[in-house]
Design a protein around this motif. Sequence first.
Motif, PDB file in Angstrom:
ATOM      1  N   TYR A  23       0.849  -1.184   0.000  1.00 41.40           N
ATOM      2  CA  TYR A  23       0.000   0.000   0.000  1.00 41.40           C
ATOM      3  C   TYR A  23       0.886   1.236   0.000  1.00 41.40           C
ATOM      4  CZ  TYR A  23       1.040   0.278   4.996  1.00 41.40           C
ATOM      5  OH  TYR A  23       1.677   0.356   6.199  1.00 41.40           O
ATOM      6  N   ALA A  24       0.326   2.349  -0.418  1.00 44.48           N
ATOM      7  CA  ALA A  24       1.097   3.592  -0.453  1.00 44.48           C
ATOM      8  C   ALA A  24       1.142   4.218   0.927  1.00 44.48           C
ATOM      9  CB  ALA A  24       0.480   4.565  -1.443  1.00 44.48           C
ATOM     10  N   GLU A  25       2.243   4.836   1.218  1.00 44.19           N
ATOM     11  CA  GLU A  25       2.418   5.540   2.476  1.00 44.19           C
ATOM     12  C   GLU A  25       3.141   6.841   2.164  1.00 44.19           C
ATOM     13  OE1 GLU A  25       1.952   6.085   6.428  1.00 44.19           O
ATOM     14  OE2 GLU A  25       1.434   4.184   5.506  1.00 44.19           O
ATOM     15  N   SER A  26       2.632   7.948   2.673  1.00 42.77           N
ATOM     16  CA  SER A  26       3.324   9.215   2.481  1.00 42.77           C
ATOM     17  C   SER A  26       4.607   9.223   3.292  1.00 42.77           C
ATOM     18  CB  SER A  26       2.440  10.384   2.920  1.00 42.77           C
ATOM     19  OG  SER A  26       1.314  10.460   2.090  1.00 42.77           O
ATOM     20  N   VAL A  27       5.613   9.876   2.763  1.00 43.77           N
ATOM     21  CA  VAL A  27       6.882  10.006   3.454  1.00 43.77           C
ATOM     22  C   VAL A  27       6.762  11.149   4.451  1.00 43.77           C
ATOM     23  CG1 VAL A  27       9.317  10.573   3.159  1.00 43.77           C
ATOM     24  CG2 VAL A  27       8.169   9.105   1.489  1.00 43.77           C
ATOM     25  N   THR A  28       7.194  10.914   5.691  1.00 42.71           N
ATOM     26  CA  THR A  28       7.132  11.921   6.744  1.00 42.71           C
ATOM     27  C   THR A  28       8.541  12.286   7.166  1.00 42.71           C
ATOM     28  OG1 THR A  28       5.056  10.950   7.531  1.00 42.71           O
ATOM     29  CG2 THR A  28       6.205  12.450   9.027  1.00 42.71           C
ATOM     30  N   GLY A  69       7.090   7.474  -5.665  1.00 40.14           N
ATOM     31  CA  GLY A  69       6.593   8.584  -6.461  1.00 40.14           C
ATOM     32  C   GLY A  69       6.890   9.884  -5.736  1.00 40.14           C
ATOM     33  N   ALA A  70       7.083  10.950  -6.485  1.00 41.37           N
ATOM     34  CA  ALA A  70       7.349  12.251  -5.886  1.00 41.37           C
ATOM     35  C   ALA A  70       6.878  13.349  -6.827  1.00 41.37           C
ATOM     36  CB  ALA A  70       8.836  12.423  -5.600  1.00 41.37           C
ATOM     37  N   CYS A  71       6.513  14.479  -6.233  1.00 37.67           N
ATOM     38  CA  CYS A  71       6.160  15.659  -7.018  1.00 37.67           C
ATOM     39  C   CYS A  71       6.483  16.889  -6.180  1.00 37.67           C
ATOM     40  CB  CYS A  71       4.678  15.644  -7.422  1.00 37.67           C
ATOM     41  SG  CYS A  71       3.514  15.605  -6.033  1.00 37.67           S
ATOM     42  N   CYS A 135      -0.225  18.548  -6.950  1.00 42.06           N
ATOM     43  CA  CYS A 135       0.729  17.824  -6.110  1.00 42.06           C
ATOM     44  C   CYS A 135       0.365  17.943  -4.632  1.00 42.06           C
ATOM     45  CB  CYS A 135       2.140  18.362  -6.353  1.00 42.06           C
ATOM     46  SG  CYS A 135       3.400  17.514  -5.372  1.00 42.06           S
ATOM     47  N   SER A 136       0.153  16.789  -4.006  1.00 46.56           N
ATOM     48  CA  SER A 136      -0.181  16.708  -2.580  1.00 46.56           C
ATOM     49  C   SER A 136       0.146  15.299  -2.109  1.00 46.56           C
ATOM     50  CB  SER A 136      -1.674  16.990  -2.366  1.00 46.56           C
ATOM     51  OG  SER A 136      -2.445  15.930  -2.925  1.00 46.56           O
ATOM     52  N   ASP A 137       0.009  15.048  -0.810  1.00 46.04           N
ATOM     53  CA  ASP A 137       0.216  13.688  -0.311  1.00 46.04           C
ATOM     54  C   ASP A 137      -0.735  12.708  -1.002  1.00 46.04           C
ATOM     55  OD1 ASP A 137       2.258  14.451   1.390  1.00 46.04           O
ATOM     56  OD2 ASP A 137       0.990  14.504   3.188  1.00 46.04           O
ATOM     57  N   ASP A 138      -1.998  13.114  -1.183  1.00 43.56           N
ATOM     58  CA  ASP A 138      -2.975  12.222  -1.816  1.00 43.56           C
ATOM     59  C   ASP A 138      -2.647  11.952  -3.277  1.00 43.56           C
ATOM     60  OD1 ASP A 138      -4.458  11.918   0.509  1.00 43.56           O
ATOM     61  OD2 ASP A 138      -5.840  13.549   0.011  1.00 43.56           O
ATOM     62  N   SER A 139      -2.310  12.997  -4.036  1.00 43.17           N
ATOM     63  CA  SER A 139      -2.056  12.786  -5.467  1.00 43.17           C
ATOM     64  C   SER A 139      -0.774  11.993  -5.703  1.00 43.17           C
ATOM     65  CB  SER A 139      -2.021  14.110  -6.237  1.00 43.17           C
ATOM     66  OG  SER A 139      -0.925  14.911  -5.840  1.00 43.17           O
ATOM     67  N   VAL A 140       0.228  12.152  -4.843  1.00 44.80           N
ATOM     68  CA  VAL A 140       1.458  11.365  -5.016  1.00 44.80           C
ATOM     69  C   VAL A 140       1.229   9.918  -4.590  1.00 44.80           C
ATOM     70  CG1 VAL A 140       2.698  11.722  -2.829  1.00 44.80           C
ATOM     71  CG2 VAL A 140       3.962  11.577  -4.960  1.00 44.80           C
ATOM     72  N   ASP A 141       0.342   9.667  -3.631  1.00 45.36           N
ATOM     73  CA  ASP A 141      -0.033   8.289  -3.298  1.00 45.36           C
ATOM     74  C   ASP A 141      -0.664   7.621  -4.518  1.00 45.36           C
ATOM     75  OD1 ASP A 141       0.878   8.442  -0.698  1.00 45.36           O
ATOM     76  OD2 ASP A 141      -1.111   8.656   0.197  1.00 45.36           O
ATOM     77  N   ASP A 142      -1.551   8.339  -5.210  1.00 45.14           N
ATOM     78  CA  ASP A 142      -2.200   7.811  -6.421  1.00 45.14           C
ATOM     79  C   ASP A 142      -1.189   7.597  -7.554  1.00 45.14           C
ATOM     80  OD1 ASP A 142      -4.646   7.866  -5.116  1.00 45.14           O
ATOM     81  OD2 ASP A 142      -5.265   9.768  -6.021  1.00 45.14           O
ATOM     82  N   LEU A 143      -0.201   8.463  -7.637  1.00 39.43           N
ATOM     83  CA  LEU A 143       0.813   8.406  -8.686  1.00 39.43           C
ATOM     84  C   LEU A 143       1.752   7.210  -8.532  1.00 39.43           C
ATOM     85  CD1 LEU A 143       2.165  10.073 -11.082  1.00 39.43           C
ATOM     86  CD2 LEU A 143       3.652  11.020  -9.306  1.00 39.43           C
TER      87      LEU A 143
END
Length: 148
Positions: A23-28, A69-71, A135-143
């Motif tokens: 699963y996707a996880e945002s980088v903190t 993924g990154a933006c 570009c946001s945490d949500d859109s980069v998770d989708d990317l």
Amino acid sequence: MKSKILATLIISLGLGFGAGTAYAESVTIGTPITDTECDAIGEDVNPSLSKGVHAAFKCDNAKNLITVGACHENGRKKVEKIPCAIIGEWGGEVKWNGTCANADDTVDTTVDIGKGYIGSNAGGSVAGAALDAACSDDSVDDLTPDVS
């Protein structure tokens, strides 16, 4: 070797990693990611992101696979044709940076919300990819490419 692949992806995408399983996880920033969370990284990683950069990862321990993924919030925001590129191979399939059939195709961005970059530790390239939203945490998770 895995650490060198990870470091190359981090440098190429300008981000640190997070970990999880399938699963996707945002980088903190400031939260270490341990190799017990994602076996494929091989050692603990401390994420470091520039201001305005959003990043995410997907990890599948069983496949020894990481995708990232990154933006950037202020990154390129124009309608363009992104060259197709292979970002790796897993699940018996070649994985592209969009809906591509070969390297001569392009991924068309249809709105001026920008693009991000994606990659994996499964061979291939780090490549541009069209964002579905700003570009946001949500859109980069989708990317970030699925590991399935």
